[in-house]
Structure formats: structure tokens, C-alpha cells
Design a protein around this motif. Structure first.
Motif, PDB file in Angstrom:
ATOM      1  N   GLU A 131     -38.214 -74.952 -55.884  1.00 50.50           N
ATOM      2  CA  GLU A 131     -38.304 -73.499 -56.086  1.00 50.50           C
ATOM      3  C   GLU A 131     -39.727 -73.102 -56.479  1.00 50.50           C
ATOM      4  N   ALA A 132     -40.262 -73.827 -57.435  1.00 47.45           N
ATOM      5  CA  ALA A 132     -41.606 -73.512 -57.917  1.00 47.45           C
ATOM      6  C   ALA A 132     -42.615 -73.625 -56.790  1.00 47.45           C
ATOM      7  N   ALA A 133     -42.518 -74.685 -56.020  1.00 50.83           N
ATOM      8  CA  ALA A 133     -43.462 -74.908 -54.926  1.00 50.83           C
ATOM      9  C   ALA A 133     -43.364 -73.771 -53.905  1.00 50.83           C
ATOM     10  N   ARG A 134     -42.144 -73.366 -53.564  1.00 56.60           N
ATOM     11  CA  ARG A 134     -41.959 -72.287 -52.601  1.00 56.60           C
ATOM     12  C   ARG A 134     -42.524 -70.989 -53.152  1.00 56.60           C
ATOM     13  N   THR A 135     -42.210 -70.689 -54.418  1.00 59.07           N
ATOM     14  CA  THR A 135     -42.671 -69.431 -55.016  1.00 59.07           C
ATOM     15  C   THR A 135     -44.188 -69.360 -55.079  1.00 59.07           C
ATOM     16  N   LEU A 136     -44.811 -70.476 -55.446  1.00 61.65           N
ATOM     17  CA  LEU A 136     -46.262 -70.473 -55.628  1.00 61.65           C
ATOM     18  C   LEU A 136     -46.994 -70.709 -54.309  1.00 61.65           C
ATOM     19  N   GLY A 137     -46.281 -71.270 -53.321  1.00 66.03           N
ATOM     20  CA  GLY A 137     -46.927 -71.539 -52.048  1.00 66.03           C
ATOM     21  C   GLY A 137     -47.777 -72.795 -52.031  1.00 66.03           C
ATOM     22  N   TYR A 138     -47.449 -73.726 -52.899  1.00 66.02           N
ATOM     23  CA  TYR A 138     -48.132 -75.013 -52.875  1.00 66.02           C
ATOM     24  C   TYR A 138     -47.186 -76.077 -52.335  1.00 66.02           C
ATOM     25  N   PRO A 139     -47.744 -77.187 -51.815  1.00 69.97           N
ATOM     26  CA  PRO A 139     -46.868 -78.276 -51.375  1.00 69.97           C
ATOM     27  C   PRO A 139     -46.106 -78.849 -52.569  1.00 69.97           C
ATOM     28  N   LYS A 140     -44.867 -79.217 -52.305  1.00 66.67           N
ATOM     29  CA  LYS A 140     -44.025 -79.614 -53.440  1.00 66.67           C
ATOM     30  C   LYS A 140     -44.519 -80.897 -54.106  1.00 66.67           C
ATOM     31  N   SER A 141     -45.212 -81.724 -53.359  1.00 68.63           N
ATOM     32  CA  SER A 141     -45.716 -82.944 -54.002  1.00 68.63           C
ATOM     33  C   SER A 141     -46.736 -82.597 -55.085  1.00 68.63           C
ATOM     34  N   SER A 142     -47.587 -81.626 -54.784  1.00 67.32           N
ATOM     35  CA  SER A 142     -48.576 -81.222 -55.789  1.00 67.32           C
ATOM     36  C   SER A 142     -47.890 -80.658 -57.019  1.00 67.32           C
ATOM     37  N   VAL A 143     -46.918 -79.769 -56.791  1.00 67.72           N
ATOM     38  CA  VAL A 143     -46.224 -79.135 -57.907  1.00 67.72           C
ATOM     39  C   VAL A 143     -45.465 -80.185 -58.712  1.00 67.72           C
ATOM     40  N   SER A 144     -44.908 -81.141 -58.007  1.00 63.93           N
ATOM     41  CA  SER A 144     -44.185 -82.214 -58.688  1.00 63.93           C
ATOM     42  C   SER A 144     -45.096 -82.922 -59.679  1.00 63.93           C
ATOM     43  N   GLU A 145     -46.286 -83.302 -59.224  1.00 63.53           N
ATOM     44  CA  GLU A 145     -47.228 -83.983 -60.114  1.00 63.53           C
ATOM     45  C   GLU A 145     -47.661 -83.084 -61.260  1.00 63.53           C
ATOM     46  N   LEU A 146     -47.925 -81.820 -60.923  1.00 65.03           N
ATOM     47  CA  LEU A 146     -48.385 -80.870 -61.938  1.00 65.03           C
ATOM     48  C   LEU A 146     -47.349 -80.716 -63.044  1.00 65.03           C
ATOM     49  N   MET A 147     -46.101 -80.483 -62.640  1.00 61.34           N
ATOM     50  CA  MET A 147     -45.060 -80.263 -63.629  1.00 61.34           C
ATOM     51  C   MET A 147     -44.788 -81.531 -64.430  1.00 61.34           C
ATOM     52  N   ALA A 148     -44.847 -82.676 -63.779  1.00 58.04           N
ATOM     53  CA  ALA A 148     -44.644 -83.932 -64.502  1.00 58.04           C
ATOM     54  C   ALA A 148     -45.722 -84.106 -65.569  1.00 58.04           C
ATOM     55  N   SER A 149     -46.952 -83.771 -65.223  1.00 58.36           N
ATOM     56  CA  SER A 149     -48.039 -83.878 -66.192  1.00 58.36           C
ATOM     57  C   SER A 149     -47.818 -82.946 -67.372  1.00 58.36           C
ATOM     58  N   LEU A 150     -47.439 -81.712 -67.082  1.00 62.42           N
ATOM     59  CA  LEU A 150     -47.216 -80.739 -68.148  1.00 62.42           C
ATOM     60  C   LEU A 150     -46.077 -81.188 -69.059  1.00 62.42           C
ATOM     61  N   ALA A 151     -45.052 -81.772 -68.448  1.00 59.54           N
ATOM     62  CA  ALA A 151     -43.916 -82.239 -69.243  1.00 59.54           C
ATOM     63  C   ALA A 151     -44.351 -83.400 -70.115  1.00 59.54           C
ATOM     64  N   ASN A 152     -45.203 -84.235 -69.582  1.00 57.21           N
ATOM     65  CA  ASN A 152     -45.687 -85.370 -70.359  1.00 57.21           C
ATOM     66  C   ASN A 152     -46.422 -84.915 -71.608  1.00 57.21           C
ATOM     67  N   ARG A 153     -47.085 -83.791 -71.507  1.00 60.05           N
ATOM     68  CA  ARG A 153     -47.792 -83.236 -72.664  1.00 60.05           C
ATOM     69  C   ARG A 153     -46.938 -82.222 -73.416  1.00 60.05           C
ATOM     70  N   ARG A 154     -45.637 -82.159 -73.054  1.00 58.01           N
ATOM     71  CA  ARG A 154     -44.675 -81.320 -73.770  1.00 58.01           C
ATOM     72  C   ARG A 154     -44.940 -79.827 -73.669  1.00 58.01           C
ATOM     73  N   LEU A 155     -45.778 -79.429 -72.730  1.00 56.26           N
ATOM     74  CA  LEU A 155     -45.897 -77.995 -72.478  1.00 56.26           C
ATOM     75  C   LEU A 155     -44.686 -77.550 -71.657  1.00 56.26           C
ATOM     76  N   LEU A 156     -44.130 -78.472 -70.890  1.00 55.53           N
ATOM     77  CA  LEU A 156     -42.848 -78.254 -70.239  1.00 55.53           C
ATOM     78  C   LEU A 156     -41.866 -79.284 -70.776  1.00 55.53           C
ATOM     79  N   CYS A 157     -40.581 -79.053 -70.495  1.00 58.37           N
ATOM     80  CA  CYS A 157     -39.544 -79.969 -70.930  1.00 58.37           C
ATOM     81  C   CYS A 157     -38.657 -80.261 -69.733  1.00 58.37           C
TER      82      CYS A 157
END
Lengths: 261, 261
Positions: free
Chosen positions: B26-52
Motif C-alpha cells: 500500500e505504501a509503495a503504491r501510494t508513494l509511487g516508489y518500488p515496493k522493494s525500496s519501501v520495504s527496506e526503508l520501513m524495515a530500517s525505520l522499524a529497526n530504529r523504533r520510529l515505526l513498529c
DNA sequence: TCTTGCGTTCGAATATGCCGAACGCAAGAC
DNA sequence: GTCTTGCGTTCGGCATATTCGAACGCAAGA
């Protein structure tokens, strides 16, 4: 792990109650990056309002952080009901109450209510963090989390000894958590701070998962006198909160993997 | 402007009261980025607890956001005193009160206090945003900001018309702000919501800079009856807060440049 | 069982962030 | 007044971290 994300969090983490303002130079020196890089990084964050620029090269946290946190809080359904009940309780009992959730092995204090003439403060503000293994809410939260994860994390992070009563042995902690599961509530016998005792109980969503915990924090002498009353009281409050949760109430489950680096 | 910082904020901004949970797709579609990029981005943010992370590829905002916001609030000195006085006032007057700061041309509501039996809600939670040109606190804040900046931003952002009474003309707004400066306080005559009026006053630091504003929000009929009392009341409250600020109290000045992109 | 749709992993191409050096500015010393 | 010092910002070439399509693995549903 994206490097830039890591750097972003490193910068954000600089800001604390003691150091709410940072200049580019200070930040660069503290983090060990060239100041040009830090300058660009902070300027970008300020542009997106995650930081706020106050004069040449000086920054504070920005209001977008606050907004994001409000979204987080508003979508944590359990918090609303918990607050209502806790307000009741504090008015009646005139003792400090906390509401916390687990994040890794840290208890994040989401609410802190105290009777109007402030007495003493344990965790001075909602949003503080304490190692989960020593506090009442912390241990309750740990008790209902997968032990493999907990123990791995604790081994990695260590178990700071805040008072002579703090549990610093993994096996002993495991037994303590077992006791908590048996009883359904947990004590903190001056394990965070000498002279301060605490009784904590879990809050459960509709499926029975523990999603948060609340506690009374009471000066030791008063706690000893009325231990049973406090225990009953906190249990009843936790049950009221749990029962009042909307059908679809869900925790914000914590990520259980270990942190990189 | 670092691209990664921009992407980080784009991801964080996805999360709202309506959509507190996002999957990678959903995020990738909404933002218009490839889902692989968004996947890495969100995983990184979660690792730093900015996301859960909640289950496979689903995320919520993380508790670190909350902690950061608490640091922000605790280091905003004016808020502590404001809250004390406002609590007094609300108890006595039994009307809703807000505390807001200006961020760009948006008023960020930092506090919202209401008498115990909740009446009606204007801004439903602290941390909400409203275009500054239509609300009482908003106009007061604008009145004490450099007009060149304000007008440029408003031209760029537009001036939404929330009710027939909302000011949508730049020249008219300029005259209104002038009136506010002359009087030292501002009204909102059903400009946000029909049937709701408001009187707002500025809070000043020790150097006289306006750093925040507070307001009464009152049903129109009641406001008409006791307009002068409310005005005097809010002015006195604002002065009490201003006077009680610690010597070194500083606003968190807002960045006045325009946003990139 | 096969299909579908999802999130994650992988590796090569390249665009991006990195960093040292130069610059501009302001405060304080002489 | 001039020089010096220390700061934050700007610049541009280099190197590397990020990107993205494709392949993979998995689970749910047909």
C-alpha cells in the motif's frame, strides 16, 4: 539497514531534557561525522519540520514530532479507556499511577497521573524509559512476552542494578516472571528506588493478549500498611480497563528482533 | 535537501488517525516508489523504533516518536506554566481551553483542556492542526509574525473557507491582524465552525516576543452574553502565564523559509 | 494442487550522499 | 581599525550506499 535512517535517528536521539538544543558543530563532534554532513542532515530534517531551526546552525526538535506522536497515541485505543479509569482511581486513592507499554526490553511510560498536590516523582514524565527488568510494570510486561526474545535481549543489553534489590540474574528473573504469571500481578520491592514500592497489573485486549500494564507507586512504609488493598485496587482497575476496551482493540505489538549495530 | 530524509518523512506522514496501519505494498503504491525500496526503508525505520512492525510487512508508528515528542514538550518551558494556569481557569470557568503554537502558517494545538463533563469538541485532540487564518489562536499568532512571510505562505497554500465567516481575502486578513495588534487579543466569530466563538490572547516571553496563544472556545449564544468577561479572563490568564515564565524562557522559533518540493 | 498476491532478497548500474577544502560571516583580541 | 579565530554553509569530484527489476519463498484461497 539504510545508513541514512540510522544517521537520522542518531541526530534525533541527541536531543534530550538536558540538551534540548544542538549546534551543527557540537552534533558533528559528538557523533563523529564531518560537520558538513551533519549540516546537510540537520537542514533537511528542519525542512521537514522534524527539527526546528533556532538561529544559525542551532536546532531543537520540531513540532512534526509532536503531531506524529499524537497520531500514535490516538490510535492506541487502550490508552483512552485506561486514562479515564486511572483518573478516577488517582482522585480516590491519591497515589501516583503509571501506564506503560513494552518496547524491546524497555518499558515506555505512556501516562503518568498524580494527585493534585504532587508528592514525589519516580518517572518524572510520561514518555520516559526504564529497564523493564526492575520496575513493576516492566516485569509484568516481560512476564507475558516470549522468554527467548527477552533473555536474548537482556543478555545483549545487560541488566543494570538500580538498587540492592534489583534483579540482575537471568534465572532469578525467569522465576520472578513465572510467579507473576501465577499470581496475575507483580511487585516492585524497592528495585527501582529505595523507599518506593509498587504493584502492577496487566491490561489485556479482547483476545487476552497483554498489551500494557498499570501500577501504583507508593512510599514503602505506606505500601506495607495497605499492601492488600493496593493489590486488589490495581487488579480491579486493570480488569475494568481490559473489559472496557472496544471489541477490536489491538495492541501495538512490539518488534521482537534485535537492533542492528 | 537529502533525498532519504524526504522519503523518511513521506513514509511517516502516511500514518494518520484514519490509516494508522500501512503495509509495504500500500505504501509503495501510494508513494509511487518500488515496493522493494519501501520495504527496506520501513524495515530500517522499524529497526530504529520510529515505526513498529505488526506482522509481515505491516507497520504502525513506533514509540520512539512518542518519546521524542515528550522531550520536545518538556523542553518547551512555556507549556508547563500555561498548563497550570489553564487548569485553574477551566475548573473555574468550565469552558474548553486550547494552547497553540505557530508552525509555518498552521497552528499546532499543544494543549486542550475541557471541563470534566465533556461538552463539545472543536479540535478533538492536542496535536491537531488548523489553518491559522481562521481560528482565534491562529490569527493572534499570525498577527505577531512577519507579514511578508505569512502572506507569501498563504498565497502559496491558499486560504480554505471553513464557514461563511472565514476570512479568505489577504487584504482583509491584514486589516484584521492590525486590529488584533491594536487591541492585544483576537476573536474568532464562527470562522472555524458555525455556532462556536472564541477569544484568544498571546503569550509572550521575557523579551516580549509572542511565543504561543491561548483561547476560550464557547458556544456562540453564551459567548455573546458574557463576551467582556471572557475577554478579560483570557487576557488575564495570558498575562499570568507570560509573567510566570522563567527568565530564560524562549520560544521554539519557527523556521520561516518555505518548504522544498 | 495450482494459482495468486504478498513481502523479502539479491546483484548490478548509477545516482546519491559524503567529505575535505574553500568561503563568508561575526565576535573578540590586539 | 585590523587581524584572528571559530563557526556554519557551499561546493564538486569521488566512492559507495541506495535503488529497482527480477527472482524467490511463503501463505491463503480457488
Amino acid at each position: 539497514m539504510l545508513q541514512t535512517v540510522s544517521k537520522v535517528t542518531q541526530v534525533l536521539d541527541l536531543f534530550s531534557l538536558e540538551n534540548p538544543e544542538w549546534s551543527v558543530g557540537e552534533a558533528a563532534r559528538t557523533l563523529g561525522y564531518p560537520k558538513s554532513s551533519v549540516s546537510e542532515l540537520m537542514a533537511s530534517l528542519a525542512n521537514r519540520r522534524l527539527l526546528c531551526r533556532i538561529g544559525k546552525g542551532r536546532y531543537r526538535l520540531g513540532w512534526r514530532i509532536f503531531e506524529l506522536s499524537q497520531t500514535l497515541l490516538q490510535t492506541a485505543e487502550f490508552r483512552v479507556e485506561a486514562r479515564r479509569v486511572m483518573e478516577d482511581m488517582v482522585g480516590q486513592w491519591r497515589e501516583i499511577m503509571h501506564l506503560a507499554v513494552l518496547d524491546g526490553v524497555q518499558a515506555v511510560y505512556v501516562e503518568k497521573l498524580q494527585p493534585t498536590p504532587a508528592v514525589k516523582i519516580l518517572v518524572s514524565w510520561a514518555g520516559a524509559r526504564l529497564p523493564a527488568h526492575c520496575s513493576g510494570v516492566g516485569k509484568v510486561l516481560l512476564a507475558y512476552s516470549p522468554w527467548e526474545n527477552i533473555s536474548a535481549n537482556l543478555r545483549h543489553m545487560g541488566m543494570p542494578k538500580l538498587t540492592p534489590h534489583t534483579i540482575t540474574d537471568l534465572d532469578e528473573l525467569e522465576r520472578e516472571l513465572e510467579r507473576i504469571r501465577e499470581r496475575g500481578y507483580g511487585y516492585d520491592i524497592e528495585e527501582v528506588s529505595i523507599g518506593l514500592r509498587c504493584v502492577a497489573a496487566p491490561i489485556r485486549d479482547c483476545e487476552g493478549n497483554v498489551i500494557a500494564a498499570i501500577s501504583f507507586s507508593v512510599p514503602a512504609f505506606r505500601f506495607k500498611e495497605r499492601e492488600e488493598e493496593f493489590t486488589e485496587g490495581i487488579l480491579k482497575a486493570a480488569q475494568r480497563i481490559s473489559a472496557a476496551l472496544p471489541k477490536h482493540a489491538r495492541s501495538l505489538p512490539r518488534e521482537l528482533t534485535t537492533l542492528h549495530r
